[in-house]
Structures are given as structure tokens and as C-alpha cells.
Design an enzyme around this catalytic site. Structure first.
Site, mmCIF file in Angstrom:
data_model
loop_
_atom_site.group_PDB
_atom_site.id
_atom_site.type_symbol
_atom_site.label_atom_id
_atom_site.label_comp_id
_atom_site.label_asym_id
_atom_site.label_seq_id
_atom_site.Cartn_x
_atom_site.Cartn_y
_atom_site.Cartn_z
ATOM 1 N N ASP A 84 -6.059 -3.636 18.693
ATOM 2 C CA ASP A 84 -4.692 -3.255 18.356
ATOM 3 C C ASP A 84 -4.482 -3.875 17.140
ATOM 4 O OD1 ASP A 84 -1.858 -3.218 18.128
ATOM 5 O OD2 ASP A 84 -1.398 -3.959 20.224
ATOM 6 N N HIS B 138 -12.348 1.561 -7.896
ATOM 7 C CA HIS B 138 -11.395 2.491 -6.986
ATOM 8 C C HIS B 138 -11.650 3.937 -7.415
ATOM 9 C CE1 HIS B 138 -8.349 2.890 -4.076
ATOM 10 N NE2 HIS B 138 -7.508 3.636 -4.971
ATOM 11 N N GLU C 130 -9.345 4.452 3.235
ATOM 12 C CA GLU C 130 -9.353 4.042 1.904
ATOM 13 C C GLU C 130 -10.558 4.077 1.310
ATOM 14 O OE1 GLU C 130 -6.553 0.858 0.822
ATOM 15 O OE2 GLU C 130 -7.460 0.672 -1.007
HETATM 16 C C1 MEV Z 1 -6.005 -2.167 -2.372
HETATM 17 O O1 MEV Z 1 -5.932 -1.608 -1.087
HETATM 18 C C2 MEV Z 1 -6.136 -3.443 -2.041
HETATM 19 C C3 MEV Z 1 -5.933 -4.590 -3.262
HETATM 20 O O2 MEV Z 1 -4.866 -4.302 -3.983
HETATM 21 C C4 MEV Z 1 -6.077 -5.829 -2.973
HETATM 22 C C5 MEV Z 1 -5.648 -7.035 -4.134
HETATM 23 O O3 MEV Z 1 -4.924 -6.777 -4.960
HETATM 24 O O4 MEV Z 1 -6.182 -8.168 -3.854
HETATM 25 C C6 MEV Z 1 -7.103 -4.390 -4.159
#
Ligand code: MEV
Length: 440
Positions: A296, A393, A85
């Protein structure tokens, strides 16, 4: 065309690939080329990977990134993270730096007990069964000595075995509920071997227990297996600072930020739909380190989510409060991890990751992993309650979109520059690539 096949596992790797590509792919040469492209040029290393599982046809890469500047109990770490990610490592690094300047992370291992159970059926007198258990308990432990003696030399082993009556749930259902200390090992093989030995002794010795009727001597073992629910293998991670020190973001005051942050945590504490996503963000950090260190992650995931539901409703793993002007953000989670056994001595990248972490003990690794989870949660909540998650993101995701469109290095440089001051959305990037290509 779909087909079944018998004896597939006995075929050579190349014959397996032939069958796969001929059965499932229209362009057989292309499919073969892609599979082989991921083989390691070092035959010995490739063979090691081939032999991790059955029917290996190629390797599946994940990026291994590092997040530096993690100050944990006064010691600096660079944490390895295996994850696909885009924004996770960047977020971890940012949170690490933020807290390094505010005293770092404090951690503590609360407990390290692991659990395994022999599930069995017994339809006779419960009191006679209790007496049988009392009579046989020391022999259960004694018969497991060949398995436990090395672990005992190092200070671990079987902690206790209890007989648990579960007949209110299922008629005739009982358990031998055993607890273990497995030290530096995650302990799955050790625990399962002990349990299978308990089951054997427990079943066989019943035939010689005079107080049992002939029917009662027929104890039916259903299964013997460790539990991945480890609520007594717990670690705590926390950060804290004065509220006014949470003032890094110029667009929001420290007080307003901390209020929204705590509200976000409180929402995850009471609202399961939010709690799942909140905890998923924590697991972004946890899984990445668990995977990089050869542990794991499915076991960890299962155990952590069960723990998040321990009070009857799924809830946030992390908590936050303010007391006397001090903001504290913390989490307690169950983590059964190992730094010896399994992949840890086998996979070259796992060995490298463990060396990067100064060869941690299992307890140290529990603390590092918990910190990665808390840092990730802090980073996510910080974005969510200020800029929104998409800004950071999508900035990180930009490269994925550019790669999807096979952008050249020059195109990438131009577009990365362009998106420093423009909002990244999928359509905006597609449009920008299109415009750029029209110009040239
Ligand atoms: C994305 O991989 C994770 C989030 O959705 C976590 C959250 O909303 O706290 C950004």
C-alpha cells in the site's frame, strides 16, 4: 450532461459502461472501445482484476520495469518497479551499477513494531479509568485470542496496550495505544480486527466495573484504527566509499562532486521547500517497488512524510558526511510492508515481482525498498549537482514526445540518433519532427 444514479454498483459491468459513456462522452463508441481495449483477453484474469475493487470498468496500466545490479548486503537483486515517470528506472539502474562497483548497499532493519489505537471519550475520574484499564488489560488481550492465535504461533501478535491520556488536547479524549508484531504481513486487517475487539471488550466490561459511577460506565468509543505512522518499524540503508572513488564523472573532480553532493543534502535538511522535492525523489524509488510488490503505497507515503517531520520541521530523509576520507550516504525510514496477505498472493504480477526478488521476507523487502529509495536519491542528487536534471530526464522523456506526435519507427530511430548530440527540449523535438516530415 451530468447525472446522479442510484444502484450503480448493482449494475453489470457492461451496463455500468453504457451509463458512463452515454452520460459523459460525446463519442460513445470511441469511449467504449478505449475502455475495452484494456480488458485482458483471459476472462478469468480480467475477473480477478474486476473484483479487486467495486465498479471496475477497465484496467489502468503502469509500466513494470526492472533495475538490475543492486548489490545489497553482498547479494545481487534485480528490482521490479511499477512507475510511469520516464527517468526513474534508468536512474535506479545507473545508481545500482555505480554502487555495485563500490561495495554495494548495506542495510539493516532496526525495528518492526506497528501501532494501532482505539480512540475514546471518557469524562469521569481519570484515576478510576486508570484502575479500570489495569483491571481489564489482560482481558483485552484474552478476548482477542481468536484473532491473534495464528499470528502468535508464528511468533507475532500484540506486544502491548497502553492507556494514553490526551485530555490536554481534547476534553475527555483517551486512547488505547497498542503495539503489534505482524511478521510477514503488513498487518492492517490483523491490527484493525484486534482493535475493534479491544473496543468491544473495553466498552462492554465498563458496565461491570463497580468503581465506575453510572455515567463513567458510558465509555464512548470514537474509532478503532491502525496508524500508518510507524516510527518504530524502521530500516536503514547506506552506501559508502573513499572520496576519491567518486570520480566517475570526468567533468568534475571527486572532491568537488562530494562537496556539492553533501551541500545538496544539507540544504534538504534545513529547507522544507527543497526537502519535499528531495524526498519526492526518494519516494520515486520507494513507491515503484512498493507498488510492484503489491503493498500500500499511500500508507507508506503518509508514514514516511510524517517521519520526515518528526522533529517539528519537514526535513530530508537522507543524510551524508565524510569521515576519515570516507563518504557515507544513508537513510533511515519507516516502512510497514508485507510479503504475505493483501495482493501478494493474488495479483499475478505481484507474485512474479516477489519471485524476482527471491521471495523476500517482509524484513528483506523493507531493505530492498529502502535501497531503491536511496539509489533514486543518489541518482537525482548526482544529476542535480553536475549536469542538471533535465539532460537525463528529457532524454528519457523524448520517447513520450515522439509518441505524442505518433512518430513512426523510422522517425524514432532518426530522431533518437539526432538527440544523442543535441539538447532535448519539448520545442526542439517538435521542431525536429516537423523538419523531418518536411524533408520526406
Ligand atoms: C523528480 O521526479 C524527482 C527529483 O525532482 C528529485 C530531486 O529533486 O531530488 C529529480
Amino acid at each position: 450532461m451530468c447525472a446522479s444514479i442510484s444502484g450503480f454498483s448493482k449494475l453489470s459491468k457492461s451496463k455500468k459502461i453504457d451509463w458512463i459513456v452515454e452520460t459523459y462522452f460525446s463519442n460513445t463508441e470511441d469511449a467504449k472501445r478505449i475502455l475495452k481495449q484494456y480488458w485482458n483477453s483471459n476472462d478469468k484474469l480480467q475477473q480477478l482484476h474486476d473484483e479487486f475493487i467495486e465498479n471496475t470498468i477497465t484496467n489502468y496500466y503502469l509500466p513494470l520495469g526492472v533495475a538490475p545490479n543492486f548489490l545489497i548486503n553482498g547479494k545481487l537483486y534485480t528490482i521490479p518497479m511499477a512507475i510511469e515517470e520516464s527517468s526513474v528506472v534508468a536512474a535506479a539502474s545507473k545508481a545500482a551499477k555505480f554502487w555495485m562497483d563500490r561495495g554495494g548497499f548495506k542495510t539493516k532493519v532496526i525495528s518492526t513494531t506497528k501501532i494501532g489505537q482505539v480512540h475514546f471519550m471518557f469524562y469521569g475520574n481519570p484515576e478510576t479509568l486508570k484502575n479500570y484499564f489495569k483491571h481489564i488489560k489482560s482481558q483485552l488481550i484474552y478476548d482477542a485470542k481468536p484473532i491473534t492465535k495464528n499470528m502468535e504461533k508464528r511468533g507475532g501478535g500484540i506486544l502491548d496496550i497502553e492507556l494514553r491520556d490526551k485530555t490536554h488536547d481534547i476534553k475527555g479524549y483517551y486512547q488505547l495505544h497498542a503495539s503489534f508484531e505482524t511478521l510477514e504481513a503488513m498487518g492492517a486487517n490483523f491490527i484493525n480486527s484486534c482493535l475493534e475487539q479491544f473496543a468491544k471488550t473495553f466498552k462492554n466490561e465498563a458496565f461491570h466495573f463497580d468503581a465506575f459511577t453510572e455515567e463513567e460506565k458510558q465509555i464512548q468509543i470514537v474509532m478503532s484504527i491502525l496508524s500508518n505512522y510507524v516510527p518504530d518499524c524502521l530500516v536503514r540503508a547506506e552506501v559508502s566509499c573513499k572520496v576519491e572513488d567518486l570520480n566517475e564523472d570526468k567533468t568534475i573532480s571527486a572532491e568537488e562532486f562530494v562537496t556539492k553532493f553533501i551541500q545538496a543534502v544539507n540544504i534538504a535538511e534545513v529547507e522544507p521547500f527543497r526537502a519535499v522535492t528531495h524526498n519526492k525523489g526518494i519516494m520515486n524509488g520507494i513507491d515503484a517497488v512498493v507498488l510492484a510488490t503489491g503493498n500500500d503505497f499511500r500508507a507508506v507515503e503518509a508514514g514516511v512524510h510524517a517521519y520526515a517531520s518528526r522533529n517539528g520541521a519537514y526535513s530530508s530523509l537522507s543524510h551524508a558526511n565524510i569521515e576519515n576520507g570516507i563518504f557515507t550516504f544513508w537513510m533511515e525510514i519507516p516502512l510497514a510492508l508485507g510479503t504475505i496477505g493483501g495482493l501478494t498472493g493474488l495479483h499475478p504480477l505481484v507474485k512474479l515481482s516477489l519471485e524476482l526478488l527471491h521471495h523476500p521476507t517482509a524484513k528483506e523487502l523493507m531493505q530492498i525498498v529502502a535501497v531503491a529509495g536511496l539509489a533514486q536519491n543518489f541518482a537525482a542528487l548526482r544529476s542535480l549537482t553536475t549536469t542538471g536534471i533535465q539532460q537525463g530526464h528529457m532524454k528519457m522523456h523524448l520517447m513520450n514526445i515522439l509518441n505524442q506526435f505518433e512518430a513512426t519507427e523510422t522517425e524514432k530511430t532518426t530522431l533518437i540518433e539526432h538527440f544523442k548530440t543535441n539538447v532535448v527540449t519539448h520545442s526542439a523535438v517538435v521542431e525536429a519532427i516537423h523538419q523531418l516530415r518536411m524533408k520526406n
